[in-house]
Design a protein around this motif. Structure first.
Motif, PDB file in Angstrom:
ATOM      1  N   GLN A 117      44.186  37.251  44.612  1.00  0.00           N
ATOM      2  CA  GLN A 117      44.252  37.813  45.962  1.00  0.00           C
ATOM      3  C   GLN A 117      45.461  38.737  46.120  1.00  0.00           C
ATOM      4  N   ASN A 118      45.370  39.601  47.150  1.00  0.00           N
ATOM      5  CA  ASN A 118      46.487  40.466  47.553  1.00  0.00           C
ATOM      6  C   ASN A 118      47.010  41.322  46.401  1.00  0.00           C
ATOM      7  N   THR A 159      39.809  40.238  41.139  1.00  0.00           N
ATOM      8  CA  THR A 159      39.534  39.671  42.461  1.00  0.00           C
ATOM      9  C   THR A 159      38.269  38.823  42.442  1.00  0.00           C
ATOM     10  N   LYS A 197      35.322  48.909  39.040  1.00  0.00           N
ATOM     11  CA  LYS A 197      35.864  47.625  38.633  1.00  0.00           C
ATOM     12  C   LYS A 197      36.066  47.581  37.111  1.00  0.00           C
ATOM     13  N   GLN A 214      43.438  46.911  43.186  1.00  0.00           N
ATOM     14  CA  GLN A 214      42.525  47.089  42.059  1.00  0.00           C
ATOM     15  C   GLN A 214      41.847  48.453  42.163  1.00  0.00           C
TER      16      GLN A 214
END
Length: 270
Positions: free
Chosen positions: A80-81, A75, A88, A84
């Protein structure tokens, strides 16, 4: 009449994660392993021709891995969309013929093993009889984010240049899952009897019999799936998770046990 022995071993491995933010190709995950073994060994002489040998042991291994603490995820690169996980991390981004980066996602693996073994040795005339058994309690826990961050590959079959495909977002292959989570338990039991018969000074007969059980692993929270090809062909679906594809069944559906399958209890061997 008694001899008592104790043993303890402890090993630790650690490898730090690494990432230079200005150079994503330096991306490397951290890992750590702790390994412990404990053993008590007791030998008891009941009488000159009869000895008992007892071992009780415990083994534990804890291994962990994951992205470096300053890791980005996709991201941060503009994707996008897309779900996750946390923390991270980047599992795999590959540009064919040029570069790739990423590494193992967050994961924790715990293995515990309890073992009890006992053997009795008896000498009676021309017979030397040994009998005993073992009980092993195995426990395995996986908390693994495998594939949850997704893997991305870019090739030259769309733009004739893999880097161009990457810069334009023309992805060739994408995979995403939801990790692997399980807490498995199992018991392993074995018993035996062995005899060395000295028929004459020049002839010894050896015979014995052993029996072992083989249970399938039991998942503590019933996270078990079963696939039946014939039901997939016929469009039969689960009554527990109605949105699952045909042929995939879960604990609670007809014919699905908590262990997923049956055990093997015919393991008699010489």
């Amino acid at each position: 009449k008694d001899e008592l022995t104790g043993l303890l071993t402890y090993n630790k491995f650690s490898n730090a994660g690494y990432l230079i933010p200005q150079n994503i190709l330096t991306y490397s995950d951290f890992s750590g392993i702790k390994n412990q073994n404990y053993l008590i060994h007791e030998t008891h002489i009941f009488r000159p021709n009869m000895i008992n040998d007892l071992r009780i042991s415990y083994h534990r291994e804890l291994s962990q891995r994951g992205p470096p603490s300053n890791s980005p995820n996709v991201t941060d690169f503009g994707v996008q969309n897309m779900y996750q996980p946390t923390p991270k991390g980047v599992e795999s981004i590959n540009v064919s013929g040029f570069f790739s980066f990423g590494s193992n996602p967050q994961g924790k693996f715990i293995r515990n093993d309890y073992d009890f073994e006992d053997d009795v040795s008896l000498i009676q005339g021309s017979l030397h009889i040994t009998f005993g058994g073992a009980f092993d309690r195995g426990m395995v826990a996986f908390r693994n984010q495998f594939l949850s961050a997704g893997t991305f590959s870019f090739t030259n079959d769309i733009t004739n240049f893999a880097v161009a495909s990457f810069l334009l977002g023309k992805i060739r292959d994408f995979r995403q899952g939801f990790g692997e989570y399980k807490e498995n338990r199992n018991n392993f039991i074995g018993i035996y009897i062995q005899d060395d018969y000295h028929a004459t000074r020049r002839l010894t007969l050896n015979w014995g019999l052993r029996y072992d059980t083989a249970w399938p692993w039991l998942e503590k929270r019933d996270r078990v799936e079963l696939f039946r090809p014939e039901d997939a062909y016929n469009g039969v679906k689960s009554q527990i998770y109605v949105n699952a594809p045909p042929g995939v069944f879960f604990v609670g559906d007809a014919g699905v046990s908590r262990r997923g399958t049956t055990g093997d209890f015919n393991n008699v061997a010489p």
